[in-house]
Design a protein around this motif. Structure first.
Motif, PDB file in Angstrom:
ATOM      1  N   VAL A 136      18.418 -31.536  12.163  1.00 41.12           N
ATOM      2  CA  VAL A 136      17.144 -32.160  11.822  1.00 41.12           C
ATOM      3  C   VAL A 136      16.109 -31.085  11.489  1.00 41.12           C
ATOM      4  CG1 VAL A 136      15.265 -33.590  12.720  1.00 41.12           C
ATOM      5  CG2 VAL A 136      17.649 -34.139  13.284  1.00 41.12           C
ATOM      6  N   ARG A 137      15.354 -31.322  10.415  1.00 41.96           N
ATOM      7  CA  ARG A 137      14.218 -30.484  10.038  1.00 41.96           C
ATOM      8  C   ARG A 137      13.003 -31.403   9.970  1.00 41.96           C
ATOM      9  NH1 ARG A 137      17.873 -29.530   6.247  1.00 41.96           N
ATOM     10  NH2 ARG A 137      16.536 -30.391   4.624  1.00 41.96           N
ATOM     11  N   LEU A 138      12.183 -31.364  11.009  1.00 43.32           N
ATOM     12  CA  LEU A 138      11.031 -32.253  11.091  1.00 43.32           C
ATOM     13  C   LEU A 138       9.900 -31.800  10.174  1.00 43.32           C
ATOM     14  CD1 LEU A 138      10.728 -32.813  14.941  1.00 43.32           C
ATOM     15  CD2 LEU A 138      11.735 -34.365  13.255  1.00 43.32           C
ATOM     16  N   LEU A 149      14.624 -38.500   4.615  1.00 45.75           N
ATOM     17  CA  LEU A 149      14.811 -37.142   4.109  1.00 45.75           C
ATOM     18  C   LEU A 149      13.534 -36.318   4.299  1.00 45.75           C
ATOM     19  CD1 LEU A 149      16.747 -35.158   2.740  1.00 45.75           C
ATOM     20  CD2 LEU A 149      15.896 -36.012   0.536  1.00 45.75           C
ATOM     21  N   GLU A 150      12.373 -36.891   3.982  1.00 41.68           N
ATOM     22  CA  GLU A 150      11.105 -36.179   4.143  1.00 41.68           C
ATOM     23  C   GLU A 150      10.817 -35.842   5.603  1.00 41.68           C
ATOM     24  OE1 GLU A 150       8.740 -38.321   0.414  1.00 41.68           O
ATOM     25  OE2 GLU A 150       8.024 -38.636   2.461  1.00 41.68           O
ATOM     26  N   THR A 183      12.991 -35.921   8.344  1.00 40.94           N
ATOM     27  CA  THR A 183      14.040 -35.335   9.192  1.00 40.94           C
ATOM     28  C   THR A 183      14.971 -34.375   8.460  1.00 40.94           C
ATOM     29  OG1 THR A 183      15.691 -37.068   8.784  1.00 40.94           O
ATOM     30  CG2 THR A 183      14.086 -37.470  10.550  1.00 40.94           C
ATOM     31  N   GLY A 184      14.960 -34.394   7.138  1.00 37.27           N
ATOM     32  CA  GLY A 184      15.886 -33.584   6.368  1.00 37.27           C
ATOM     33  C   GLY A 184      17.293 -34.162   6.315  1.00 37.27           C
ATOM     34  N   LEU A 185      17.486 -35.365   6.835  1.00 35.14           N
ATOM     35  CA  LEU A 185      18.810 -35.984   6.891  1.00 35.14           C
ATOM     36  C   LEU A 185      19.076 -36.893   5.696  1.00 35.14           C
ATOM     37  CD1 LEU A 185      18.890 -37.054  10.651  1.00 35.14           C
ATOM     38  CD2 LEU A 185      20.114 -35.125   9.621  1.00 35.14           C
ATOM     39  N   GLN A 186      20.303 -36.842   5.200  1.00 35.17           N
ATOM     40  CA  GLN A 186      20.797 -37.818   4.233  1.00 35.17           C
ATOM     41  C   GLN A 186      21.420 -38.949   5.052  1.00 35.17           C
ATOM     42  OE1 GLN A 186      20.719 -37.612   0.859  1.00 35.17           O
ATOM     43  NE2 GLN A 186      19.986 -35.519   0.628  1.00 35.17           N
ATOM     44  N   ILE A 187      21.183 -40.193   4.650  1.00 36.96           N
ATOM     45  CA  ILE A 187      21.719 -41.339   5.392  1.00 36.96           C
ATOM     46  C   ILE A 187      22.608 -42.192   4.496  1.00 36.96           C
ATOM     47  CG2 ILE A 187      19.913 -41.405   7.141  1.00 36.96           C
ATOM     48  CD1 ILE A 187      18.557 -43.628   5.477  1.00 36.96           C
TER      49      ILE A 187
END
Length: 149
Positions: A97-99, A53-54, A56-60
């Motif tokens: 994605v938010r890097l 999350l930190e 890439t901004g992705l929930q997995i």
């Protein structure tokens, strides 16, 4: 006294079954899978979710352990470290994605196409084992790999 640093990392597949790779200055500006350190008192899967999350901004979700790797003072990493990599396969319902500042760029790619990329660290060997690629690499591994096929 110094100790090995346990880290978690993720082979992330999006809804189109494409793989996320991030270009990292820490690994010679090559493509790697995202991940990071486990914090004191944190469970491994919690650390994985937080790090992804930190970075890439992705929930997995659908998280599965796929392997363990070790890196002792690799010349490919930007500093002298002893890492224990705990690698997971997981999915994300998003491709947005938010890097953060740990990666310069990213791409979503078919796993079979990534063997032609300039992969860093121990990524090539891990993806070779998970997806059955023929990409080389220099991993020192413990054989508990999940086969994706």
């Amino acid at each position: 006294m110094s100790y090995p640093e346990p880290t978690v990392s993720a082979v992330i597949l999006n809804p189109e079954r494409k793989l996320l790779l991030c270009r990292s200055h820490k690994w010679e500006d090559k493509y790697v899978i995202p991940g990071g350190h486990i914090e004191w008192g944190e469970k491994m899967e919690e650390a994985l979710k937080r790090e992804i999350l930190e970075e890439t901004g992705l929930q997995i979700h659908d998280i599965r352990l796929i392997g363990l790797q070790e890196s002792i003072f690799s010349e490919k990493y930007h500093s002298r470290k002893h890492f224990i990599f705990i690698d997971y396969l997981c999915r994300s319902d998003s491709s947005e994605v938010r890097l953060n500042d740990e990666a310069e760029s990213y791409l979503w790619i078919d796993p079979q196409e990534c063997k032609d990329l300039d992969l860093g660290g121990f990524t090539a060997s891990l993806l070779e084992r998970v997806f059955g690629l023929n990409s080389g690499g220099d991993m020192h591994q413990v054989s508990i790999f999940y086969n994706y096929k």
